[in-house]
Design a protein around this motif. Sequence first.
Motif, short mmCIF file in Angstrom:
data_model
loop_
_atom_site.label_atom_id
_atom_site.label_comp_id
_atom_site.label_asym_id
_atom_site.label_seq_id
_atom_site.Cartn_x
_atom_site.Cartn_y
_atom_site.Cartn_z
N GLU A 55 6.39 -7.13 14.75
CA GLU A 55 7.35 -6.03 14.59
C GLU A 55 8.78 -6.52 14.71
O GLU A 55 9.69 -5.97 14.10
CB GLU A 55 7.04 -4.96 15.65
N GLU A 63 1.70 -12.04 4.41
CA GLU A 63 2.40 -10.89 4.98
C GLU A 63 1.98 -9.57 4.32
O GLU A 63 2.06 -8.51 4.95
CB GLU A 63 3.91 -11.07 4.84
N ARG A 64 1.53 -9.64 3.08
CA ARG A 64 1.13 -8.41 2.39
C ARG A 64 -0.12 -7.79 3.00
O ARG A 64 -0.47 -6.64 2.70
CB ARG A 64 0.89 -8.69 0.90
N GLU A 89 -0.38 -4.26 7.88
CA GLU A 89 -0.29 -2.84 7.55
C GLU A 89 1.16 -2.42 7.33
O GLU A 89 2.08 -2.89 8.01
CB GLU A 89 -0.92 -1.99 8.65
N ASP A 90 1.37 -1.51 6.38
CA ASP A 90 2.71 -1.13 5.95
C ASP A 90 3.56 -0.55 7.08
O ASP A 90 4.77 -0.76 7.14
CB ASP A 90 2.62 -0.11 4.81
N PHE A 91 2.92 0.19 8.01
CA PHE A 91 3.72 0.85 9.04
C PHE A 91 4.44 -0.16 9.94
O PHE A 91 5.48 0.14 10.50
CB PHE A 91 2.84 1.79 9.89
N TRP A 134 5.86 -3.01 8.96
CA TRP A 134 7.10 -3.39 8.29
C TRP A 134 8.10 -2.24 8.30
O TRP A 134 9.32 -2.45 8.39
CB TRP A 134 6.82 -3.81 6.85
N GLN A 135 7.59 -1.01 8.20
CA GLN A 135 8.49 0.14 8.23
C GLN A 135 9.18 0.27 9.57
O GLN A 135 10.38 0.54 9.66
CB GLN A 135 7.70 1.41 7.91
N THR A 165 12.96 2.01 9.69
CA THR A 165 12.79 3.26 8.94
C THR A 165 12.93 4.45 9.88
O THR A 165 12.25 4.56 10.88
CB THR A 165 11.40 3.29 8.27
N LYS A 197 -4.81 -6.09 7.77
CA LYS A 197 -5.83 -5.71 6.82
C LYS A 197 -7.02 -6.67 6.91
O LYS A 197 -6.87 -7.80 7.39
CB LYS A 197 -5.25 -5.68 5.40
#
Length: 351
Positions: A130, A189-190, A193-195, A197-198, A203, A323
């Motif tokens: 994070e 890195e892909r 999970e998206d959250f 990075w957000q 964000t 993931k």
Amino acid sequence: MEQTLTKPSRQSDSRAWLIVVGAAVMWLIAYNVIQPLANWLTYHLFGLAEGSHLGESVAFFLYDVPKILLLLSGMIFVISTLRSFFSPERTRAWLGGKREGIGNLLAAGLGVLTPFCSCSAVPLFIGFVEAGIPLGVTFSFLIAAPMVNEVALIMLFGMFGWQIAMLYLVAGMTVAIVAGLVIGRLRMERFVEDFVWQIRGGTGEIAIENPTWTERFRLAWENTRDIVGKVWLYVVIGIAIGAGIHGYVPEDALAGILGRDAWWSVPAGVILGVPLYSNAAGIIPVVQALMAKGAALGTVLAFMMAVVALSLPEMIILRRVLKPQLIAVFVGIVASGIVVVGYLFNVVMAN
């Protein structure tokens, strides 16, 4: 969109510090009473027998769930506060790029110094990701923290001398560093999970230039609440599974399988160790049983490393932030490294 905030007064900062210090004291008190409270609830309030399978499982669950959640909350809050002094770009520039190898070495060294089991290391791992620290570097920490620990070092030193203990230390750190470098070079890195990075990108947060302590603590608390709110259920599920396994570990059956002197004993030790969950101290009775059955040292160490570095509960908790593809790569690389270490020790001890 950035908003201009009125700077709180020094009195507001002082009040914020008092709240944080008070919360830290309460955190320390709570962390230190978890173990006796879990035992009292299990064996006195619930009336379960000490040493029973069910009693051991319930006590383990009541101890580990609040322990992991406290660690998760505390570590995320501290890291989020520290991150307010460094932009993600600056953090990545310090530990990434040409310095990635140095970052992996430093992360593995930090992991050795922190006496965490696999699930206890997950909160710091989440905080590192994070905060923008390269993914491969964070995995070096996640692997080294449980794999190389003071209990195993002391046990090996007492049984076989400092040379074997040092070989274990070097081998464990090598697995952590190499695995972290490989994962970092794969650019996975892909598969985070998206959250994550957000949150890392800020964000929904209000951009503040030169924030006061009140603002730093407020944003750190919001960040902590957000992350814990997303992962707590996975923590409970993972620990529940680990607690059930912990109370019903078939020590005699494991000793009977791994005590055989066969070429497949090392990979068998890794395969059997993955579903289990314990720290090095908790797995010592099984290790002693294996040694008494005549198991080779490399087989025993491979089993112990798999238990503490590749536990099923750890995978369940990590699933909230990673993931399946990345978890599979992590397990495959670390398991392969552990197998190599096991065979290395068997060869060394045979000569």
